[in-house]
Design a protein around this motif. Structure first.
Motif, PDB file in Angstrom:
ATOM      1  N   VAL A 105      36.356  31.136  45.431  1.00  0.00           N
ATOM      2  CA  VAL A 105      37.498  31.350  44.543  1.00  0.00           C
ATOM      3  C   VAL A 105      37.418  32.694  43.815  1.00  0.00           C
ATOM      4  O   VAL A 105      38.404  33.147  43.230  1.00  0.00           O
ATOM      5  N   GLN A 106      36.255  33.328  43.857  1.00  0.00           N
ATOM      6  CA  GLN A 106      36.068  34.609  43.173  1.00  0.00           C
ATOM      7  C   GLN A 106      36.210  35.801  44.114  1.00  0.00           C
ATOM      8  O   GLN A 106      35.993  36.945  43.686  1.00  0.00           O
ATOM      9  N   LYS A 107      36.579  35.544  45.342  1.00  0.00           N
ATOM     10  CA  LYS A 107      36.669  36.610  46.350  1.00  0.00           C
ATOM     11  C   LYS A 107      37.485  37.812  45.859  1.00  0.00           C
ATOM     12  O   LYS A 107      37.020  38.953  45.885  1.00  0.00           O
ATOM     13  N   GLN A 108      38.706  37.571  45.415  1.00  0.00           N
ATOM     14  CA  GLN A 108      39.577  38.664  45.011  1.00  0.00           C
ATOM     15  C   GLN A 108      39.068  39.346  43.747  1.00  0.00           C
ATOM     16  O   GLN A 108      39.176  40.571  43.605  1.00  0.00           O
ATOM     17  N   LYS A 109      38.490  38.563  42.840  1.00  0.00           N
ATOM     18  CA  LYS A 109      37.969  39.158  41.609  1.00  0.00           C
ATOM     19  C   LYS A 109      36.782  40.066  41.890  1.00  0.00           C
ATOM     20  O   LYS A 109      36.594  41.090  41.222  1.00  0.00           O
ATOM     21  N   ASN A 110      35.971  39.714  42.871  1.00  0.00           N
ATOM     22  CA  ASN A 110      34.883  40.610  43.281  1.00  0.00           C
ATOM     23  C   ASN A 110      35.430  41.950  43.751  1.00  0.00           C
ATOM     24  O   ASN A 110      34.961  43.018  43.341  1.00  0.00           O
ATOM     25  N   ILE A 111      36.428  41.865  44.633  1.00  0.00           N
ATOM     26  CA  ILE A 111      37.020  43.080  45.206  1.00  0.00           C
ATOM     27  C   ILE A 111      37.652  43.932  44.112  1.00  0.00           C
ATOM     28  O   ILE A 111      37.465  45.159  44.056  1.00  0.00           O
ATOM     29  N   GLU A 112      38.388  43.279  43.213  1.00  0.00           N
ATOM     30  CA  GLU A 112      39.051  44.005  42.128  1.00  0.00           C
ATOM     31  C   GLU A 112      38.043  44.630  41.184  1.00  0.00           C
ATOM     32  O   GLU A 112      38.236  45.757  40.698  1.00  0.00           O
ATOM     33  N   SER A 113      36.947  43.925  40.920  1.00  0.00           N
ATOM     34  CA  SER A 113      35.941  44.442  39.998  1.00  0.00           C
ATOM     35  C   SER A 113      35.233  45.665  40.575  1.00  0.00           C
ATOM     36  O   SER A 113      34.969  46.635  39.863  1.00  0.00           O
ATOM     37  N   LEU A 114      34.939  45.649  41.883  1.00  0.00           N
ATOM     38  CA  LEU A 114      34.307  46.805  42.507  1.00  0.00           C
ATOM     39  C   LEU A 114      35.251  48.003  42.511  1.00  0.00           C
ATOM     40  O   LEU A 114      34.833  49.139  42.267  1.00  0.00           O
ATOM     41  N   ALA A 115      36.531  47.757  42.785  1.00  0.00           N
ATOM     42  CA  ALA A 115      37.524  48.832  42.747  1.00  0.00           C
ATOM     43  C   ALA A 115      37.644  49.390  41.330  1.00  0.00           C
ATOM     44  O   ALA A 115      37.774  50.613  41.135  1.00  0.00           O
ATOM     45  N   ASN A 116      37.564  48.507  40.336  1.00  0.00           N
ATOM     46  CA  ASN A 116      37.621  48.924  38.941  1.00  0.00           C
ATOM     47  C   ASN A 116      36.398  49.770  38.582  1.00  0.00           C
ATOM     48  O   ASN A 116      36.502  50.765  37.858  1.00  0.00           O
ATOM     49  N   LEU A 117      35.240  49.384  39.099  1.00  0.00           N
ATOM     50  CA  LEU A 117      34.028  50.180  38.879  1.00  0.00           C
ATOM     51  C   LEU A 117      34.198  51.577  39.443  1.00  0.00           C
ATOM     52  O   LEU A 117      33.894  52.574  38.763  1.00  0.00           O
ATOM     53  N   ALA A 118      34.694  51.666  40.680  1.00  0.00           N
ATOM     54  CA  ALA A 118      34.889  52.972  41.307  1.00  0.00           C
ATOM     55  C   ALA A 118      35.847  53.838  40.492  1.00  0.00           C
ATOM     56  O   ALA A 118      35.611  55.036  40.283  1.00  0.00           O
ATOM     57  N   GLU A 119      36.919  53.213  39.999  1.00  0.00           N
ATOM     58  CA  GLU A 119      37.919  53.945  39.211  1.00  0.00           C
ATOM     59  C   GLU A 119      37.323  54.423  37.885  1.00  0.00           C
ATOM     60  O   GLU A 119      37.504  55.580  37.488  1.00  0.00           O
ATOM     61  N   ASN A 120      36.592  53.549  37.211  1.00  0.00           N
ATOM     62  CA  ASN A 120      36.015  53.930  35.918  1.00  0.00           C
ATOM     63  C   ASN A 120      34.916  54.978  36.079  1.00  0.00           C
ATOM     64  O   ASN A 120      34.742  55.839  35.202  1.00  0.00           O
ATOM     65  N   LEU A 121      34.174  54.922  37.188  1.00  0.00           N
ATOM     66  CA  LEU A 121      33.181  55.962  37.453  1.00  0.00           C
ATOM     67  C   LEU A 121      33.865  57.301  37.698  1.00  0.00           C
ATOM     68  O   LEU A 121      33.389  58.347  37.219  1.00  0.00           O
ATOM     69  N   ARG A 122      34.975  57.286  38.440  1.00  0.00           N
ATOM     70  CA  ARG A 122      35.724  58.528  38.679  1.00  0.00           C
ATOM     71  C   ARG A 122      36.168  59.148  37.368  1.00  0.00           C
ATOM     72  O   ARG A 122      36.139  60.374  37.210  1.00  0.00           O
ATOM     73  N   ASP A 123      36.587  58.311  36.427  1.00  0.00           N
ATOM     74  CA  ASP A 123      37.002  58.819  35.122  1.00  0.00           C
ATOM     75  C   ASP A 123      35.850  59.502  34.385  1.00  0.00           C
ATOM     76  O   ASP A 123      36.069  60.328  33.493  1.00  0.00           O
TER      77      ASP A 123
END
Length: 205
Positions: free
Chosen positions: A108-126
């Motif tokens: 049930v956490q599949k999408q949240k994992n994907i979203e969280s990793l994408a969020n990490l990448a975005e925040n690191l870029r910032d």
């Protein structure tokens, strides 16, 4: 960015445990804190809320020996997993030297994992950082539930969702039971310290 305190002959490096809410970030730090010698790790600060176990962050300084005649001290943080706390996640990531991404093995956490990793990448870029270049490891938590009736993502599914083009090590883990916790910490610490030494070593010779 690692902080060098020449008055104490000390390098302080920052590792952040990142991932979806209630995925096991705080459980990792709790296990480390409770099982390690108090001569090695310092006081742990945890802020609990009803919505998310860690509203701000956990902070656990670890002394890991000496390199280049300097004491290496690692500060472990976690970020809140819920989307509404993204501003806090950005603040905690500021100055990060390495990241342990803790994924939740529940289906049930599949999408949240994907979203969280994408969020990490975005925040690191910032922060001017590239997720493909920063010291990073992936931990797939809650593998102890594989014998239960709770639907879990397989390691192969998690790799497909998260690892993809990232050339990073993966650790199956149970943060509650301690399986894979030290392996994750050891690898991200090794990679982080190596990165820090490469950055500051030339200036210390």
């Amino acid at each position: 960015m690692a902080f060098i305190d020449l008055s104490k002959n000390e390098i302080q490096a920052k590792i952040v445990y990142y991932g979806p809410g209630r995925g096991g970030k705080t459980s990792n730090l709790l296990f480390i804190h409770e099982s390690m010698s108090k001569q090695v790790c310092g006081k742990m600060v945890t802020i609990d809320t009803k919505g998310d176990r860690t509203l701000f962050f956990d902070f656990l300084p670890l002394s890991v020996g000496r390199i280049l005649n300097l004491t290496i001290r690692i500060q472990l943080y976690t970020v809140p997993g819920q989307v509404m706390y993204n501003t806090t996640r950005k603040l905690v990531l500021r100055g990060v030297d390495g990241v342990a991404f803790v994924a939740d093995s529940l289906k049930v956490q599949k999408q949240k994992n994907i979203e969280s990793l994408a969020n990490l990448a975005e925040n690191l870029r910032d922060e001017g950082l590239d997720i493909a270049r920063i010291p990073l490891v992936l931990q797939y938590n809650k593998r102890d539930l594989v014998e239960s009736n709770i639907p879990l993502l397989s390691i192969e599914e998690l790799n497909e969702d998260l690892k993809r083009d990232l050339h990073v090590p993966v650790f199956a883990a149970s943060a509650i039971k301690g399986h894979g916790v030290y392996e994750t910490l050891r690898e991200i610490s090794k990679r982080t310290i190596k990165g820090v030494i490469q950055k500051v070593g030339g200036g210390l010779k």
